[in-house]
Design a protein around this motif. Structure first.
Motif, mmCIF file in Angstrom:
data_model
loop_
_atom_site.group_PDB
_atom_site.id
_atom_site.type_symbol
_atom_site.label_atom_id
_atom_site.label_comp_id
_atom_site.label_asym_id
_atom_site.label_seq_id
_atom_site.Cartn_x
_atom_site.Cartn_y
_atom_site.Cartn_z
ATOM 1 N N ASP A 88 0.828 -1.196 0.000
ATOM 2 C CA ASP A 88 0.000 0.000 0.000
ATOM 3 C C ASP A 88 0.871 1.259 0.000
ATOM 4 O O ASP A 88 1.931 1.305 0.629
ATOM 5 N N GLN A 89 0.421 2.309 -0.682
ATOM 6 C CA GLN A 89 1.218 3.536 -0.769
ATOM 7 C C GLN A 89 1.460 4.174 0.593
ATOM 8 O O GLN A 89 2.546 4.686 0.865
ATOM 9 N N LYS A 90 0.453 4.144 1.467
ATOM 10 C CA LYS A 90 0.635 4.738 2.799
ATOM 11 C C LYS A 90 1.653 3.951 3.610
ATOM 12 O O LYS A 90 2.475 4.535 4.335
ATOM 13 N N VAL A 91 1.605 2.619 3.511
ATOM 14 C CA VAL A 91 2.587 1.797 4.227
ATOM 15 C C VAL A 91 3.991 2.107 3.713
ATOM 16 O O VAL A 91 4.940 2.298 4.500
ATOM 17 N N TRP A 92 4.143 2.173 2.397
ATOM 18 C CA TRP A 92 5.447 2.461 1.793
ATOM 19 C C TRP A 92 5.956 3.845 2.228
ATOM 20 O O TRP A 92 7.112 3.999 2.633
ATOM 21 N N ALA A 93 5.094 4.841 2.195
ATOM 22 C CA ALA A 93 5.487 6.191 2.603
ATOM 23 C C ALA A 93 5.877 6.229 4.084
ATOM 24 O O ALA A 93 6.854 6.884 4.478
ATOM 25 N N THR A 94 5.145 5.509 4.908
ATOM 26 C CA THR A 94 5.417 5.512 6.348
ATOM 27 C C THR A 94 6.720 4.791 6.662
ATOM 28 O O THR A 94 7.509 5.234 7.516
ATOM 29 N N VAL A 95 6.993 3.679 5.973
ATOM 30 C CA VAL A 95 8.262 2.969 6.152
ATOM 31 C C VAL A 95 9.423 3.874 5.741
ATOM 32 O O VAL A 95 10.448 3.955 6.439
#
Length: 805
Positions: free
Chosen positions: A740-747
């Motif tokens: 997910d884009q939000k997961v990737w951005a948060t990582v």
């Protein structure tokens, strides 16, 4: 034209205080400070001088003497009114006299009156006080020698009725400071640091438990001098037993041994691993005119109000989901973001952040009492303990009334207080934290506000300690009388000081044990410390005096609370103050040279010695220009407080002025050099000073934090990519499939924080905890691949375990 506050003689000569020299002796956690002030009467007539100066709020003044030529006059402690009468009688009859008294308004301000100095005569005044050194976040011990005494704000309707005795005068500081420091510790000394330039540290023995260091010569005493002492094993519990005075009255505090216990509770790891997600967080921010001053005079300094806004951003992003919060601004009046505290959600956080951007230092004076009364009148939320964060750079005239109010609501909240800039009142800041069972922080010099505030947030998020009790196990024949008030709060890694009087004689054993018991999340915890009953050597009476000061402060507060025994309480305060030889609100130090007498013709010249107001880089534009110029300004004279109209100076200084509140601080142009020019240079024109400066670049850490959502996640967009040093296309191409884009951005945000902002971890620790918690809640299939891809993109090596996901 004379200076508006009369800081020079009628012949335009400098004030007679020539120098200050200070000797600091540190024994473990206690400092004994000896300050010598040299006066010279350069007038042609006899002189009377007044010096108003700050001391640490919890200091115990225990000696006052004056040396004139070869003769030394040692002052004694008396009832304050009797001391004042004796001083007036002595001066009126031509005798030399000296009076030292604590302000009625604030326990961190003292007034020294030097009476009847003959023309050309020199007097050296010596003041000795003892104080506890405060533990800092990095485990150092902080000693502060305050130089700056900011004006105590007093509402206009009260100023007209009589001036504050603690309002300082305007003008520069014409004297220098010398400081010599001797350190003795039961643990090895690692280093000594300072906000000022020090000579090299010299160790006096092989095990590094004794050392000395001096302030470098030529220091102008125009800002607080801070020392930070680093010991090995600073957080090890200690006990010091001090012998009493053999000639003191039997059964008195000064006769018996006194023990000082320093405890450092260690909470169970499993409790500390999960900080509380509940609470009501109320942030109260000073928006008086003085918040438009710079944090310090160095390069890159922020305005105080801008630093406070960045801190609010960090706090709002760090709060846990589901808690309650509100933000108050105060000055001459107050306002809140919400009518009452609201649940922390994405919507309420965003609404608060929009309002934070518009905050200005535009609310006039410094009235803390009214917003506090309003906050305390609001009902508390069940299972959400109230945590109050107070930010101010000002001082108030009713400090003791504020502290009494905080104490009366201590059962319903904890108070964390922050003193911003040089000269913040130690009585107000430390007192609010003490009475509100919280923690106090001072942000001065080049300190950043954010790390200290986040440390206090960690304390606020710690689970509350309940059912605290202190028990003693001592040999038969010995009894223990607690002198300290009950312990109301314990924080992980923070010191709790306990004073107790040891009575009787041991019939056998030579050791005692103190046990501190408490409950933490339904777990019973006990901290024990065994100590030797034999008094230590070379402690003087510093422990006794600090213990007496502790008892006196409790009695003073009890007296202010009122009741039928007020006169009896006052008598107890005076008796203990005289017995221990320490200052109190009802006593004063009086010294009279009875061998010196001269005929006094006409009134004595009265000179006020300047105590530095906060002038640092405070432009007199904006709200300050709107101040009424007809407001009366307090003027200090010996023994008399009066109001005087302000004569209009030939030219107003536009830069180094304190923009303080409803009463403008004016000064003659020649009174103090501009902060932007040397003493020999003409100040820049008003037009040049008021030119618009380019907007400073936003710190990358604060940019990243500002992009985080209340839930803890980040969204993938161009701004985030720019902050982490990439483009949106590059970030999107490197994203693993099925992530997910939000997961990737948060990582990516987490990796960037750990890789490139590790030194600032104390600031973003809660932001990262929220992010890691959010990622875990998403139940991502292969986080390892996501972390590896993030490391490749950001060119670093951060492990999954490090990220806490």
């Amino acid at each position: 034209m004379e200076n508006c506050c009369g800081l020079v003689s009628d012949k335009n000569m400098p004030v007679p205080l020539k120098s200050i020299s200070v000797e600091l002796k540190v024994q473990d956690h206690v400092g004994t400070i000896t300050s010598s002030l040299q006066y010279v009467n350069e007038e042609e007539r006899s002189l009377e001088a007044v010096f108003v100066f700050p001391l640490p709020a919890d200091a115990a003044v225990c000696h006052f003497s004056a040396k004139i030529g070869d003769q030394e006059i040692v002052a004694e402690v008396q009832d304050k009114q009797k001391a004042r009468d004796q001083y007036d009688d002595a001066v009126s009859s031509g005798q030399q006299a000296f009076l030292l008294e604590e302000s009625d308004e604030s326990s961190d301000v003292f007034k020294l009156t030097v009476g009847c100095l003959s023309p050309g005569q020199t007097a050296t005044i010596t003041i000795v006080y003892v104080t506890e050194l405060v533990i800092q976040a990095d485990h150092s011990l902080r000693f502060c020698l305050p130089a700056v005494l900011n004006p105590r704000y007093k509402p206009a309707d009260l100023v007209a009725g009589g001036a504050s005795q603690v309002t300082p005068v305007c003008g520069g500081i014409p004297y220098t400071l010398s400081l010599n420091v001797d350190v003795m510790s039961s643990n090895p000394i690692s280093k000594v640091e300072s906000s000022c330039t020090l000579d090299p540290l010299v160790f006096l023995n092989s095990d590094h438990t004794q050392a000395k260091v001096n302030l470098s010569p030529g220091h102008m005493f125009d800002k607080d001098v801070e020392l930070f002492l680093y010991y090995k094993n600073t957080h090890q519990p200690t006990a010091v037993v001090e012998a009493g005075v053999t000639t003191a009255q039997s059964g008195s505090l000064m006769k018996d041994p006194v023990v000082m216990i320093s405890l450092y509770p260690e909470f169970p790891a499993e409790v500390m691993s999960s900080l509380s997600s509940r609470g009501e967080f109320v942030f109260v921010v000073d928006r008086s005119g003085s918040m438009d001053c710079m944090m310090h005079n160095g390069n890159g300094a922020q305005m105080r109000i801008e630093s406070a806004k960045d801190t609010l951003l960090l706090l709002l992003k760090s709060l846990p989901m589901g808690c309650y919060f509100n933000i108050y601004g105060f000055g001459s009046n107050f306002e809140s973001f919400f009518p009452q505290s609201v649940v922390y959600t994405e919507d309420t956080m965003e609404e608060a952040l929009k309002r934070v951007k518009d905050i200005k230092a535009d609310m006039g004076g410094t009235e803390i009492l009214q917003p506090l009364k309003h906050i305390y009148s609001q009902p508390c939320y069940p299972d959400h303990p109230r945590q109050l964060f107070m930010f101010t750079d000002g001082e108030v005239w009713n400090t003791k009334e504020v502290l009494d109010l905080v104490k009366s609501h201590a059962f319903s909240h904890r108070c964390f207080s922050f003193g911003i800039g040089e000269g913040a009142s130690t009585a107000l800041i430390t007192g609010m934290a003490r009475e509100g069972s919280g923690h106090a922080q001072f942000i001065s010099g080049v300190d950043r506000m954010q790390p200290k505030v986040m440390q206090s947030l960690r304390f606020a998020l710690q689970p509350a300690v309940e059912n605290i009790s202190v028990k003693w196990d001592v040999p038969e024949g010995v009894t223990v009388d607690m002198l300290s008030p009950p312990i109301n709060v314990l924080f992980q890694g923070q010191r709790a000081l306990i004073y107790a009087q040891l009575k009787g004689e041991s019939s056998g054993g030579s050791a005692g044990t103190v046990m501190v018991k408490y409950s933490l999340k339904d777990q019973a915890v006990t901290n024990n410390l065994t100590f030797n009953l034999k008094p230590a050597e070379d402690t003087g009476l510093s422990i006794h005096r600090l213990a007496a000061r502790t008892v006196i402060r409790c009695l003073e507060q009890e007296e202010r609370a009122g009741g039928a025994d007020v006169e009896e309480i006052k008598k107890r305060i005076v008796d203990l103050s005289v017995q221990a030889g320490v200052s109190s609100v009802h006593t004063a130090f009086i010294g009279v040279n009875k061998d010196s007498r001269e005929t006094v013709t006409g009134p004595l010249l009265q000179r006020t010695i300047p105590t530095q107001p906060m002038f640092a880089m405070c432009a007199m534009s904006g709200p300050m220009m709107g101040c009424a110029m007809s407001a009366p300004m307090p003027m200090m004279r010996c023994g008399v407080s009066q109001s005087a109209s302000i004569p209009m100076p030939q030219r107003l200084m536009t830069v180094p002025m304190r923009c303080d509140d409803a009463v403008p601080q004016l000064a003659h142009f020649g009174a103090m050099p501009c902060a932007l020019a040397s003493n020999d240079e003409e100040c820049e024109s008003d037009e040049a000073l008021n030119e618009a400066e380019p907007e400073p670049q936003k710190d990358s850490l604060m940019q990243l934090v500002s992009l985080q959502k209340a839930s803890g996640c980040w969204e993938l967009n161009t701004t985030l990519a720019h902050v982490i040093g990439s483009t949106e296309d590059e970030v999107t191409k490197q994203k693993p499939a099925q992530v997910d884009q939000k997961v990737w951005a948060t990582v990516l945000a987490l990796i960037w924080l750990h890789a490139y902002k590790k030194d600032d971890e104390v600031e973003w620790q809660f932001v990262a905890m929220k992010a890691a918690s959010w990622i875990r809640s998403q139940k991502v299939g292969d986080l390892s691949q996501c972390v590896r891809a993030g490391n490749v993109l950001l060119k670093c090596h951060v492990t999954e375990d490090t990220l806490g996901i």
